[in-house]
Each structure stands twice: as C-alpha cells, then as structure tokens.
Design an enzyme around this catalytic site. Structure first.
Site, PDB file in Angstrom:
ATOM      1  CD  GLU A 203      -3.092  -1.039   2.167  1.00  0.00           C
ATOM      2  OE1 GLU A 203      -2.876  -0.376   3.190  1.00  0.00           O
ATOM      3  OE2 GLU A 203      -4.155  -1.658   1.976  1.00  0.00           O
ATOM      4  CD  GLU A 301      -3.863  -5.822   2.460  1.00  0.00           C
ATOM      5  OE1 GLU A 301      -4.696  -5.163   3.107  1.00  0.00           O
ATOM      6  OE2 GLU A 301      -2.645  -5.711   2.596  1.00  0.00           O
TER       7      GLU A 301
END
Ligand code: CA
Length: 608
Positions: A203, A301
């Site tokens: 991320e 995710e």
C-alpha cells in the site's frame, strides 16, 4: 491494511476507557467476562449449507489467496485449527483442501526491540515467511511475499524506514532494498519455497521506506524488482496500492511507473467493501490499468465480517454498527456473498488474475479476559502490536497495542473451526445451493443525504468554469502560486480546483469567498474541501458570514496528497433579505518544498 483500521480500534478502546473508567475497572472486567462466555452464533454453523452463486468462466489458474501472516504467532499462543471433519490440522493443509491456491505473508525487516522482544502483528520477518513458505509449498500452494520495507506496519499512513536504513540517502536506500530483497529471497529459494508473486512494498500510495518523493521511491521499486527477477525469474512482480475509489489515483500511479519504466507484472489493489467504494468502480479502474498500461490486475487484500461481535477483548476494525450501511449482512452467508462478488468482479475484469483475502485465520488466542490474552499477545506477537513496538512506533502501536482487530472477519470461529464460508473457494466454479441471488449487481449508490439532491446555490463552486469569478481572493501572504488550475488528478470533482503553493516559510495566507444575495428565508448548509502537503503548522477554516458578521466556522486539516478534508457548516438560518458570504481561510507555516494545497467542491444548499 489501512491505518484507519487501527484508528477504529483505538476509537473503540477510547470509548471503552471512557465508559468503564479504565482498562482494569470492575465494569470493564464484568463486560469482558460476559462476552467470554458468549460464543458468536456462527461457531455452530460449520456444517450448514452455503449458497454460492456460480462464477461463470473462472479461469483455472485464477489466484484464490489467503493472507495468514499471523499464523506462527497464533500457533505459539495455543490456537488450533480444525477441518470440516473436526480433525485438528495444519491450517495450510485445511486451506489447500478448500480451494486456496496462494498464501500471502507480510515481511518486515526487523520487528524486534534490542532485547529481542517482538513488535507483534505476527512478528513477521523473513524467517516467519520461510517457515510458512515451506509449509505452503508442502501443501501444494504458492507463496505471495509482501515486503513492507519497514520494521513494522506500512500503509498509506505509515512508511517508516527500517531502523538499519535510517540516515541513508535515496540512492543508498535503493541499494539496501536490492540487497535485502535478494538475501531474503535467497533464503526462500534455497529452501525450495514455491514463490508465485512478490510485492515490492505494501500500500505504497504515500511513501516507501521513509521516502515520499517518487524520484526516490521509483529507484527503490526498481531495485526490488531487479532482485526478484534475478532470484525468481518465473515469479510475478507486483506493486500494491489502495483507495481504488479515489478518482484518477490509480491511473496517476500507473503513469508514474510507466514513465519511469518500472519492470513489473501486476498492479495490485486493496479492496475492502466497507471502505473502498463500489465493485463496479473497482472493476472500472482496474480495467483501465489493464487497457492503458498493459498490466495484470488483482485484489491483494479483501475481507468481510461474518459477525459484528468481537471475540478476543480487543476492538475490531469493522464493528456491528457498520452493518446497516452495507450491502451484505454480517453473517457467514453475507461474508461468503461479499467475497464471492469481489472474486466475480475481478474475474470479469480484463487482466484480472486473482483475489487474496486478508488475515482469514487471525482469531482469538482463546483467553477468558483481556489480561489473559494480552499476556499471549505480548509474549508471542499474536496481537496487532505489542507494547515493545513503542521503540519504533511510539504514537500508535506504543499506545494502542492489543489483539486481533480482524477476528470477526476470519473464516474460522473463535475455537478454530471452519465457518461454512470457507467452502466458498471450492464451490465457485460449480455454484452451490440457491442460485437465485441477483448476480453481483454493482452496489447501489449510497442513500442521498438530506438536501444532497438540492441544487448548489454557489456559482462555480467546483471552479469548473476555469475562472476565479465570482470568488473573491484576498492574499495576505507573499503571493507564490495561487490560481484556478486544470488538473483532474488533483481535483475532487471535475478537472478544475483552486491551487496554492509557496516555497517560502510563513507565506501562505489567504481567503477565498463568495457572497450570495436574494436567498429565501430558511436553513442552509455550506461545505468545502481541501487537501495538500508540506504545510507544517496550519490555521485553516471554513466560515460563514451573514450580512458581513461572522456566523460560524469549522477547522480543516491538510495531511498528504489526495487525502481530502471536508468542512460542513449546517443550520445556517437566514431571514428574508439577508446576505450570505461563505469562504475558506488558509494559513500555513510550510515545510520542505513549501506549503501547497488544493481547494474544491464548495457547495451551499437549502437544508431538508
Ligand atoms: Ca478483536
């Protein structure tokens, strides 16, 4: 996983503290004991039937992944896992038997303090990845290695360099990324671990290994990619971003990577249905990446709650009160439907190669109280953070360390028995049970807020005319850049916004306002949004004047690029003939390359 996950956890904790008079107060103790004897109702449903709407044309090699980074810490804490026959087994074996093809593990450089005490969150270093990787390979699955290039959690809110890299310049850091990635993958390769994908960063929207400038980040990504190519030439190299619902964000990053010439295969996204917009939008933005940049895409995710209940005395990121606003109930069937629809959306997206669930086995360590569980989280690292993480992350982990924030989103009940939703992965291709559920309809738009559909009474509220008028700009600072700008990626809507930048300290100081006359008597609401960076200390607020007199104001914050803050001033009551002025005042001390920001989406609407 995002910072707000933990923020939500700490909010709950703060509420508990306020309500119970402290962690060890008798009321808190009583509440925990009451919870401890109450098993989530889902624990009894392992044998119940599950409806799985068939996913048409799911490719045979579609990645069905599960992140189990906390596994070793869970096992050391005494957690056991069972299959659908009630047999205790290696979790990885159970997952393989149920259609999981890939196991994902995060890797932190050195998540330990000087006394060798783990920071928690699974104490996931490369040795942890090696152990899980060997078992994954033995179970016939592939490993997804998720390098954070940090000593603990990295996400858009946190991207601290490993302690060993502190003080290195950007060039030396890229060298360190190369060396570290190479030596880590050597360990896995020499042990025969079957690595299917390597993520170079987690991320990385706002930074990587302490760097926020893409001129420093891109060479680090290239160094990581080069190490993967050398050690595992057949393995996919992935980049990982989040916030797919932020308009233009992914195309912006993909453009940076293309212009630099980064060698990678997969553009990965987090997608949490309760935070990240609709599936239709996810599919659209990923399809654009595939079409315009030629990359494979996947969701690295995702997750969904099967219950709103917490089972380990450590508050969860997604609690029962979220349920009302969601498209799926917080039930085992709702969890399966939500994850199934993410899989169907990615499978139906050009270039879509897979979906990975996040921490699907991070369940309670089984104690009957916070104190009992906390002892295990501290000793074995099975909570999201231990108190020892304070040496590295004093303000968040160091204060709010605790257990699993994700136990209500696992595919196992608090006793380690599989939920019926775990059958999802092996039933996707055939479908199962009732097939009448509407197929993966794009999620409906959120219900309109009262007044939202009413017209915006401001002229040029989003600066889309490309002119300043009828806004009035008062510059009390030293000028710098202060103009209406055409740049969609920096706009909250449309392609225009108000831009400011000044490299000199204490030089940004202005207000922007417009006055509206002839409004009917009534109640009004005013809102405006801002984002920016490098601002140092700020004094920013939205304000309302009635007949030139201050009526109301609300503070605004600037944090990082693309993180918009919106102020809303409601209940502005006008009588006939009163003149209303709405505005924003911005004052920034500045730091680094100079305070900059973007203002957009001003609106004035009648209320109710
Ligand atoms: Ca919990």
């Amino acid at each position: 996983m995002k910072r707000k996950t933990w923020m939500a956890a700490l909010l709950l904790l703060a509420l508990l503290l306020a309500a119970c008079g402290g962690q060890n107060g008798p009321a808190a103790q009583e509440e925990r004991e009451e919870k401890a004897v109450k098993e989530p109702s889902a624990s009894a449903v392992a044998e119940e039937t599950l409806n799985v709407l068939k996913v048409e044309d799911l490719p045979a090699d579609f990645i069905l992944g599960m992140d189990v980074s906390s596994l070793l810490a869970e096992e050391r804490s005494g957690v056991r896992y069972f299959d659908f026959d009630g047999q205790e087994k290696d979790l990885l074996q159970i997952l393989a038997e149920n259609g999981i093809t890939h196991i994902r593990v995060r890797v932190w450089n050195d998540p330990y303090d000087e006394q060798g005490r783990g920071f928690g969150g699974g104490n996931c270093d490369i040795r942890t990845a090696l152990e899980i990787g060997k078992r994954t390979t033995a179970a016939g699955m592939k490993l997804i290695v998720d390098f954070h290039y940090s000593d603990f959690w990295a996400d858009p809110g946190k991207y601290k360099a490993p302690r060993a890299w502190e003080g290195l310049d950007a060039e030396a850091k890229a060298q360190a990324v190369y060396a570290y990635t190479r030596e880590s993958l050597e360990l896995l390769r020499d042990a025969g671990v079957d690595v299917g994908m390597v993520q170079i960063g987690n991320e990385i929207n706002n930074g990587l290994a302490g760097e926020t400038d893409w001129n420093a980040i891109l060479p680090m990504l290239a160094a990581g990619s080069r190490a993967v190519r050398e050690l595992y030439p057949e393995t996919l190299v992935a980049v990982h971003f989040t916030e797919p619902h932020n308009k233009g964000l992914y195309a912006y990053y993909a453009g940076l990577l293309r212009d630099y010439g980064l060698d990678y295969d997969v553009f990965g996204s987090s997608y949490y249905p309760f935070w990240h917009g609709t599936l239709e939008n996810l599919s659209t933005v990923l399809a654009e990446i595939n079409r315009d940049y030629g990359k494979q895409v996947m969701v690295l995710e995702t997750s969904y709650p099967y219950t709103g209940e917490d089972s380990d005395f450590s508050g969860n990121s997604v609690k029962a009160d979220y349920e009302g606003s969601q498209n799926y109930p917080f039930t085992v069937q709702g969890q399966a439907d939500a994850v199934r629809d993410v899989i169907a959306a990615v499978a139906g997206t050009p270039g879509g190669i897979g979906v990975c669930c996040w921490e699907g086995a991070w369940i309670s360590v089984g104690g009957a109280s916070w104190e009992e569980n906390s002892a295990k989280w501290e000793q074995f690292g099975s909570g999201w953070a231990s108190s020892y993480a304070a040496v590295y992350d004093p303000d968040d982990a160091g204060k709010w360390y605790g257990g699993s924030s994700w136990d209500n989103q696992a595919f196992f009940d608090p006793q380690g028995r599989p939920l019926a939703s775990l059958r999802l992965f092996s039933l996707l291709r055939s479908g199962s049970g009732d097939q009448s559920r509407a197929a993966a309809a794009p999620a409906p738009a959120p219900a309109a807020q009262p007044g939202e559909s009413l017209p915006n009474l401001l002229e040029n509220g989003s600066f889309e005319t490309g002119e300043l008028s009828p806004w009035v700009l008062t510059d009390r600072g030293s000028g710098g850049e202060l103009f209406v700008e055409d740049k969609a990626v920096d706009s909250l809507d449309g392609s225009w916004h108000m831009h400011f930048w000044n490299p000199n300290r204490n030089s940004v100081d202005f207000s922007l306002e417009q006055t509206v006359e002839g409004l009917p008597a009534g109640s009004y609401v005013y809102s405006i949004s801002i984002m920016g960076g490098d601002c140092g200390e700020t004094e920013i607020f939205a304000y309302v004047l009635v007949d030139g007199e201050q009526r109301a104001d609300a503070p605004l914050q600037i944090t990082v690029w693309n993180s918009w803050d919106t102020a809303e001033l409601s209940g502005i009551v006008l009588t006939e003939g009163q003149k209303l002025t709405v505005g924003i005042s911005v004052k920034c001390a500045g730091e680094g390359a100079g305070a900059w920001g973007k203002i957009d989406c001003a609106a004035l609407r009648a209320e109710g």
